[in-house]
Scaffold this active site. Structure first.
Site, PDB file in Angstrom:
ATOM      1  N   CYS A  15       0.855  -1.192   0.000  1.00  0.00           N
ATOM      2  CA  CYS A  15       0.000   0.000   0.000  1.00  0.00           C
ATOM      3  C   CYS A  15       0.890   1.241   0.000  1.00  0.00           C
ATOM      4  CB  CYS A  15      -0.970   0.004   1.180  1.00  0.00           C
ATOM      5  SG  CYS A  15      -2.174  -1.313   1.061  1.00  0.00           S
ATOM      6  N   GLY A  16       1.761   1.308  -0.973  1.00  0.00           N
ATOM      7  CA  GLY A  16       2.798   2.338  -1.015  1.00  0.00           C
ATOM      8  C   GLY A  16       2.282   3.739  -1.280  1.00  0.00           C
ATOM      9  N   GLY A  17       1.084   3.889  -1.833  1.00  0.00           N
ATOM     10  CA  GLY A  17       0.509   5.214  -2.062  1.00  0.00           C
ATOM     11  C   GLY A  17       1.450   6.112  -2.855  1.00  0.00           C
TER      12      GLY A  17
ATOM     13  N   GLY B 231       4.230   7.011  -1.980  1.00  0.00           N
ATOM     14  CA  GLY B 231       5.622   6.602  -1.816  1.00  0.00           C
ATOM     15  C   GLY B 231       6.441   7.393  -0.821  1.00  0.00           C
TER      16      GLY B 231
ATOM     17  N   LYS C 282       6.803   6.913   2.489  1.00  0.00           N
ATOM     18  CA  LYS C 282       7.582   6.030   3.376  1.00  0.00           C
ATOM     19  C   LYS C 282       8.580   5.221   2.554  1.00  0.00           C
ATOM     20  CE  LYS C 282       3.987   5.948   6.841  1.00  0.00           C
ATOM     21  NZ  LYS C 282       2.913   6.607   6.041  1.00  0.00           N
TER      22      LYS C 282
ATOM     23  N   ASP D 270      -3.482  -5.365  -6.755  1.00  0.00           N
ATOM     24  CA  ASP D 270      -4.526  -5.284  -5.726  1.00  0.00           C
ATOM     25  C   ASP D 270      -4.187  -6.309  -4.643  1.00  0.00           C
ATOM     26  OD1 ASP D 270      -6.720  -5.589  -4.104  1.00  0.00           O
ATOM     27  OD2 ASP D 270      -8.151  -5.221  -5.713  1.00  0.00           O
TER      28      ASP D 270
ATOM     29  N   ASP E 204       1.171  -0.091   5.326  1.00  0.00           N
ATOM     30  CA  ASP E 204       0.638   1.213   5.749  1.00  0.00           C
ATOM     31  C   ASP E 204      -0.785   1.260   5.175  1.00  0.00           C
ATOM     32  OD1 ASP E 204       0.521   3.810   6.698  1.00  0.00           O
ATOM     33  OD2 ASP E 204       1.519   4.656   4.956  1.00  0.00           O
TER      34      ASP E 204
ATOM     35  N   CYS F 256      -3.014   5.563  10.223  1.00  0.00           N
ATOM     36  CA  CYS F 256      -3.112   6.886  10.857  1.00  0.00           C
ATOM     37  C   CYS F 256      -4.545   7.024  11.393  1.00  0.00           C
ATOM     38  CB  CYS F 256      -2.742   8.000   9.886  1.00  0.00           C
ATOM     39  SG  CYS F 256      -3.599   7.949   8.307  1.00  0.00           S
TER      40      CYS F 256
HETATM   41  C1  SAM Z   1      -2.280   5.107   3.930  1.00  0.00           C
HETATM   42  S1  SAM Z   1      -2.155   5.081   2.212  1.00  0.00           S
HETATM   43  C2  SAM Z   1      -0.456   4.720   1.973  1.00  0.00           C
HETATM   44  C3  SAM Z   1       0.495   5.881   2.146  1.00  0.00           C
HETATM   45  C4  SAM Z   1       1.927   5.558   1.750  1.00  0.00           C
HETATM   46  N1  SAM Z   1       2.432   4.392   2.421  1.00  0.00           N
HETATM   47  C5  SAM Z   1       2.880   6.724   2.009  1.00  0.00           C
HETATM   48  O1  SAM Z   1       3.584   6.749   3.018  1.00  0.00           O
HETATM   49  O2  SAM Z   1       2.924   7.622   1.148  1.00  0.00           O
HETATM   50  C6  SAM Z   1      -2.936   3.560   1.803  1.00  0.00           C
HETATM   51  C7  SAM Z   1      -2.841   3.191   0.328  1.00  0.00           C
HETATM   52  O3  SAM Z   1      -3.432   1.909   0.168  1.00  0.00           O
HETATM   53  C8  SAM Z   1      -3.866   1.831  -1.174  1.00  0.00           C
HETATM   54  N2  SAM Z   1      -4.783   0.664  -1.281  1.00  0.00           N
HETATM   55  C9  SAM Z   1      -6.061   0.581  -0.852  1.00  0.00           C
HETATM   56  N3  SAM Z   1      -6.565  -0.644  -1.120  1.00  0.00           N
HETATM   57  C10 SAM Z   1      -5.581  -1.359  -1.739  1.00  0.00           C
HETATM   58  C11 SAM Z   1      -5.500  -2.665  -2.266  1.00  0.00           C
HETATM   59  N4  SAM Z   1      -6.548  -3.483  -2.224  1.00  0.00           N
HETATM   60  N5  SAM Z   1      -4.341  -3.062  -2.832  1.00  0.00           N
HETATM   61  C12 SAM Z   1      -3.286  -2.215  -2.900  1.00  0.00           C
HETATM   62  N6  SAM Z   1      -3.297  -0.960  -2.415  1.00  0.00           N
HETATM   63  C13 SAM Z   1      -4.436  -0.519  -1.841  1.00  0.00           C
HETATM   64  C14 SAM Z   1      -4.516   3.168  -1.404  1.00  0.00           C
HETATM   65  O4  SAM Z   1      -4.572   3.473  -2.782  1.00  0.00           O
HETATM   66  C15 SAM Z   1      -3.560   4.089  -0.636  1.00  0.00           C
HETATM   67  O5  SAM Z   1      -2.630   4.669  -1.511  1.00  0.00           O
END
Ligand code: SAM
Length: 412
Positions: A236-238, A240, A242, A283, A299, A352
């Site tokens: 769940c790198g978003g 990026g 972290k 996913d 995360d 968070c």
């Molecule tokens: C809390 S954010 C992550 C923030 C990131 N780690 C950072 O530090 O910038 C959670 C992320 O999980 C992703 N996400 C949600 N469901 C998901 C899934 N089923 N598979 C992969 N990623 C997913 C979202 O798109 C979102 O970017």
């Protein structure tokens, strides 16, 4: 500014982008600061401000929207921002007078109400009064009532500009060239900055020396331990943030995220920062085709209830049903994450969020399903409090975001 607040409170927009669009058209730094302060202040305190105004209004729900918003903004300035009373009252009466005829007819009412309203009209305790009752209940279950009030109150305060800097010395020097005031943040590699220009206009930012990041988010990276030369899966790198911090510490990071646009933005940001991060669009509700790693960070997507300071609109819209569906998703993502941990390796789980279901209860359930994993105390360099179960809370005081962080080690 009233339009921004209206779009956020009533229209479902996020405050930060709505405000950014408005601030783009304002040149003067002081005006930008004022608009930001009042817009965030009103959205953060809207429940308490409405409660303070209600006894002085016959039918608040029938007021034209602009008048209602001018009252909220005026009440925020009068009761909470410390603006001299005559200035707070007159400026919002003038705003109402510049509106359509129906608004202008209410200028006298706005004047009278804003003149009479007193700090004692605010409900107490203030933090609790700014939360939906169900959310206050969750925070209290998580932290106990005293700490829940401190957390709620803490998230009403403005956020400083926090920057992470792997090379803090070089960053400080460049920020000084930029004319910024810099102080050490509460955790190594974190700086508290007052900058004369927007972040993106700073040389230190453009040259990749700094990354906006709350110290609590950096603490999650540190909880991954020594990562130099280690393969790390950032699930769940978003965008990026972290992942980049892990790479700056010498980790070989693979960031996995289902949203390809976020992966592209993360790649651009990693390039700016001069770090290498691999990426996989996937996913994670199904396991990715990857070798297990010694360090896995999840995360997870969450309610964001530890970030109400920066995202106060979350508190206006979140529902118990939305939290329940996030809890379900997190449980699936946690199962996937366990399968990605190599024998002897570690999973760090972070959200968070300050609800028990997204935190210790989630990990308790997981440990019951996965006896080869044991909970460890997460190594956090920031003040934190133990939960009733595994993991720890970072309380959102002193400009920090609130987080739940747990660390699990795979024994078998
Ligand atoms: C809390 S954010 C992550 C923030 C990131 N780690 C950072 O530090 O910038 C959670 C992320 O999980 C992703 N996400 C949600 N469901 C998901 C899934 N089923 N598979 C992969 N990623 C997913 C979202 O798109 C979102 O970017």
């Amino acid at each position: 500014m009233l339009r921004v607040v209206a779009e956020v409170i009533g229209g479902g927009r996020h405050l930060a982008p709505a405000l950014d669009a408005t601030l783009g058209g304002i040149a003067e730094r002081e005006v930008r600061a004022f608009v930001t302060d009042v817009a965030y202040g009103v959205v953060r305190h809207v429940r308490a401000l409405e409660a303070a105004l209600a006894p002085r209004l016959e039918a608040p729900e029938r007021l034209p929207e602009r008048v209602r918003l001018a009252l909220l903004a005026g009440a925020f300035e009068r009761l909470l921002r410390g603006t001299p009373p005559h200035a707070a009252v007159n400026s919002w009466v003038e705003v109402v007078k510049r509106g359509p005829r129906a608004d202008r007819a209410l200028a006298g009412l706005v004047n009278a109400v804003l003149r009479r309203i007193e700090p004692d009209d605010l409900p107490t305790p203030l933090g609790a009064a700014c939360l939906a009752p169900w959310l206050l209940e969750r925070l209290t279950l998580a932290l106990g009532s005293d700490l829940a009030e401190r957390a709620a109150l803490g998230m009403l305060r403005p956020e400083p500009l926090w920057l992470s800097a792997p090379d803090a010395g070089a960053a400080r020097a460049r920020l000084a060239d930029d004319g910024a005031d810099v102080a050490d943040g509460p955790i190594e590699g974190s700086l508290r900055v007052r900058a004369p220009r927007p972040l993106r206009a700073l040389a230190a930012y453009r040259e990749g020396l700094v990354q906006p990041q709350n110290p609590a988010s950096l603490a999650v990276v540190q909880a991954c331990g020594e990562v130099e030369g280690v393969r790390v899966l950032d699930l769940c790198g978003g965008h990026g943030v972290k992942a980049a911090a892990l790479a700056a510490r010498g980790a070989h990071v693979l960031s996995v995220e289902r949203d390809e646009a976020k992966l592209r933005a993360a790649a651009r940001n990693a390039q700016r920062l001069g770090v290498a991060v691999d990426a996989l669009a996937w996913d994670l509700t199904t396991p990715p085709p990857l070798e297990p790693a010694q360090v896995v960070l999840l995360d997870a997507p969450c309610s964001g209830t530890g970030t109400l300071r920066g995202h106060p609109e979350i508190g206006l819209r979140l529902t118990p049903a939305a939290v329940a569906s996030l809890v379900e998703l997190q449980a699936q993502l946690l199962r996937t994450s366990l399968a990605c941990v190599a024998p002897g390796g570690r999973l760090v789980y972070a959200v968070c969020a300050l609800t028990p279901d997204e935190g210790p209860r989630q990990i308790e359930r997981l440990l019951a399903e996965a006896p080869t994993f044991v909970a460890e105390a997460p190594a956090l360099d920031l003040p934190h409090v133990a939960t009733a179960g595994p993991g720890a809370w970072i309380v959102p005081e002193d400009g920090l975001d609130g987080f739940y962080v747990a660390a699990l080690r795979r024994d078998g």
